[in-house]
Write an enzyme that holds these catalytic residues in place. Structure first.
Site, PDB file in Angstrom:
ATOM      1  N   GLY A  19       5.653   7.881  -9.269  1.00 56.34           N
ATOM      2  CA  GLY A  19       7.054   8.708  -9.213  1.00 56.34           C
ATOM      3  C   GLY A  19       6.667  10.247  -9.824  1.00 56.34           C
ATOM      4  N   TRP A  49       5.571  13.009  -8.523  1.00 61.17           N
ATOM      5  CA  TRP A  49       5.859  14.195  -7.761  1.00 61.17           C
ATOM      6  C   TRP A  49       7.410  13.921  -7.573  1.00 61.17           C
ATOM      7  CZ3 TRP A  49       2.564  15.466  -2.972  1.00 61.17           C
ATOM      8  CH2 TRP A  49       1.314  16.162  -3.565  1.00 61.17           C
ATOM      9  N   ASP A 108       8.153   4.236  -1.113  1.00 61.76           N
ATOM     10  CA  ASP A 108       6.753   3.836  -1.373  1.00 61.76           C
ATOM     11  C   ASP A 108       6.936   2.311  -0.955  1.00 61.76           C
ATOM     12  OD1 ASP A 108       4.250   4.659  -3.369  1.00 61.76           O
ATOM     13  OD2 ASP A 108       4.292   2.507  -3.159  1.00 61.76           O
ATOM     14  N   ASP A 128       7.680   0.909   4.192  1.00 59.42           N
ATOM     15  CA  ASP A 128       6.271   1.335   4.636  1.00 59.42           C
ATOM     16  C   ASP A 128       6.551   2.738   5.448  1.00 59.42           C
ATOM     17  OD1 ASP A 128       4.003   1.491   5.785  1.00 59.42           O
ATOM     18  OD2 ASP A 128       3.774  -0.487   6.547  1.00 59.42           O
ATOM     19  N   ASP A 143       1.549  12.073  -1.377  1.00 60.54           N
ATOM     20  CA  ASP A 143       0.433  12.014  -2.083  1.00 60.54           C
ATOM     21  C   ASP A 143      -0.178  10.752  -1.993  1.00 60.54           C
ATOM     22  OD1 ASP A 143      -1.289  12.740  -4.282  1.00 60.54           O
ATOM     23  OD2 ASP A 143      -0.063  12.041  -5.522  1.00 60.54           O
ATOM     24  N   LYS A 151      -1.980  15.102   0.802  1.00 58.02           N
ATOM     25  CA  LYS A 151      -3.381  14.883   0.355  1.00 58.02           C
ATOM     26  C   LYS A 151      -4.248  14.595   1.365  1.00 58.02           C
ATOM     27  CE  LYS A 151      -4.148  11.480  -2.588  1.00 58.02           C
ATOM     28  NZ  LYS A 151      -3.718  10.965  -3.986  1.00 58.02           N
TER      29      LYS A 151
HETATM   30  N1  SAM Z   1       2.597  10.651  -5.819  1.00 54.27           N
HETATM   31  C1  SAM Z   1       2.695   9.585  -6.616  1.00 54.27           C
HETATM   32  C2  SAM Z   1       2.942   9.993  -8.143  1.00 54.27           C
HETATM   33  O1  SAM Z   1       2.960  11.299  -8.486  1.00 54.27           O
HETATM   34  O2  SAM Z   1       3.314   9.359  -9.190  1.00 54.27           O
HETATM   35  C3  SAM Z   1       1.388   8.868  -6.689  1.00 54.27           C
HETATM   36  C4  SAM Z   1       1.098   8.279  -5.250  1.00 54.27           C
HETATM   37  S1  SAM Z   1      -0.227   6.797  -5.466  1.00 54.27           S
HETATM   38  C5  SAM Z   1      -1.823   7.788  -5.591  1.00 54.27           C
HETATM   39  C6  SAM Z   1      -0.331   6.496  -3.711  1.00 54.27           C
HETATM   40  C7  SAM Z   1       1.035   5.764  -3.400  1.00 54.27           C
HETATM   41  O3  SAM Z   1       0.596   5.501  -2.068  1.00 54.27           O
HETATM   42  C8  SAM Z   1       0.699   4.219  -3.931  1.00 54.27           C
HETATM   43  O4  SAM Z   1       1.963   3.799  -4.831  1.00 54.27           O
HETATM   44  C9  SAM Z   1       0.928   3.233  -2.614  1.00 54.27           C
HETATM   45  O5  SAM Z   1       1.698   1.906  -2.877  1.00 54.27           O
HETATM   46  C10 SAM Z   1       1.492   4.247  -1.807  1.00 54.27           C
HETATM   47  N2  SAM Z   1       1.274   3.874  -0.219  1.00 54.27           N
HETATM   48  C11 SAM Z   1       0.154   3.645   0.189  1.00 54.27           C
HETATM   49  N3  SAM Z   1       0.338   3.232   1.598  1.00 54.27           N
HETATM   50  C12 SAM Z   1       1.701   3.288   1.735  1.00 54.27           C
HETATM   51  C13 SAM Z   1       2.238   2.958   2.903  1.00 54.27           C
HETATM   52  N4  SAM Z   1       1.863   2.728   4.198  1.00 54.27           N
HETATM   53  N5  SAM Z   1       4.007   3.301   2.796  1.00 54.27           N
HETATM   54  C14 SAM Z   1       4.050   3.573   1.439  1.00 54.27           C
HETATM   55  N6  SAM Z   1       3.589   3.714   0.556  1.00 54.27           N
HETATM   56  C15 SAM Z   1       2.326   3.704   0.875  1.00 54.27           C
END
Ligand code: SAM
Length: 312
Positions: A53, A55, A76, A92, A117, A157
């Site tokens: 969280g 961002w 997420d 999703d 991200d 990203k």
């Molecule tokens: N932007 C976040 C922050 O600043 O705290 C960090 C994001 S983290 C690097 C990547 C996130 O992408 C993970 O929490 C993962 O659960 C989510 N994610 C990956 N595939 C996803 C999908 N198909 N739908 C939703 N979230 C997804």
């Protein structure tokens, strides 16, 4: 990961904890916004792949100012600890249901900005990780095409690879300006960068879809990097260097004069701001504690030995 591992000694990791950001990525979004002003006049924002969280924290801090009626929706797969004012959807981003829920939260209106991200779980197999990341960007673009207003902004990203130019070229079909941004807080040694697409203007007759990709990222031949409007590094160049990390043994380094008193004092261990709510590794840790893995590995070793004996 121990208290002295590379990540925990990382300057931005520590700065994030000191400033109550849930992840160091917060600095990346702030540096991009400082450079491009993407959050100016935004009243509806969507944060894709938002957990834990940081961002969304930045969006809340910069958008929920006095007199504003800004709305932020964070999505997420993982549950996320609440952030005051941020609407959270556990879902999703590849599902059309999620897109519809976003629009419902905006009372039928579309978003000014979508940021992503996202990162899939890394396998360590480079080509597979690259493929999964590309698939996630396609999914992010698909949901964006459902929820973003005309003239809106998309930030995602990416990991630069041989196919990146094709991605820029595809994005250029839907947005008037496409930049590649490398914030100072993103490690120079990492191929991570952020594709920033401004002024959403899909081609005539374009119908958003979630069932197949609107982008085609399969053949990069003939596409060159000059399709982007600029490669921009963001962040104060005299500020913190993302490659810099605190030395391994801070006390020894202090005695040897490698770090000064101020640096030594800064290295006070701090707990993470927001531990993961329901991490996938929780079950694995419990199994490890119960010795399940050592039993499996002992059984496997036994089997392998027996197999070898039989083979001889
Ligand atoms: N932007 C976040 C922050 O600043 O705290 C960090 C994001 S983290 C690097 C990547 C996130 O992408 C993970 O929490 C993962 O659960 C989510 N994610 C990956 N595939 C996803 C999908 N198909 N739908 C939703 N979230 C997804």
């Amino acid at each position: 990961m121990g208290k002295t591992s590379r990540d925990k000694r990382d300057i931005y990791y520590r700065l994030a904890k000191e400033n109550k950001w849930r992840a160091r990525s917060a600095f990346k979004l702030m540096q991009i916004d400082d450079e491009f002003g993407i959050l100016k006049d935004v009243t509806r924002a969507v944060d894709l792949c938002a957990a834990p969280g940081s961002w969304s924290q930045v969006l809340a801090k910069r958008l929920f100012v006095e007199g504003s009626d800004a709305k932020v929706v964070a999505i997420d797969l993982q549950p996320m600890a609440p952030i005051p004012g941020v609407i959270q959807l556990q879902g999703d981003i590849t599902s059309v249901d999620t897109a519809n829920q976003v629009i419902e939260h905006f009372s039928g209106e579309k978003s000014d900005i979508v940021i992503c991200d996202g990162a899939p779980d890394v396998t360590g197999i480079h080509s597979l990780d690259e493929f999964m990341q590309a698939e996630l960007i396609l999914a992010a673009f698909n949901i964006t095409s459902h929820v973003l207003k005309t003239k809106g902004t998309f930030l995602a990203k990416i990991f630069r690879s041989r196919n990146s130019s094709l991605l820029y070229a595809q994005m250029k079909k839907y947005f008037k300006k496409v930049y590649l941004a490398k914030p100072r807080s993103s490690r120079q040694s990492s191929c991570e960068a952020f594709i920033l697409c401004l002024d959403y203007s899909p081609p005539e007759g374009f119908v958003p879809t979630m069932s197949k990709s609107s982008l085609e990222l399969t053949d990069a031949s003939g596409v060159t990097a000059d399709v982007i409007d600029g490669f921009v590094t963001c962040g104060d160049l005299s500020g913190w260097d993302s490659e810099k990390s605190y030395p391994l043994d801070i006390d020894v380094s202090f005695q040897k004069g490698i770090v000064d008193e101020d640096q030594k004092n800064r290295y006070e261990f701090k707990d993470v701001v927001q531990p993961p709510t329901d991490p996938a590794y929780k079950e694995a840790l419990e199994m490890k504690k119960k010795g399940v893995f050592s039993k499996v590995s002992a059984d496997l070793t036994k089997e392998l030995k027996a197999e070898r004996k039989r083979g001889r």
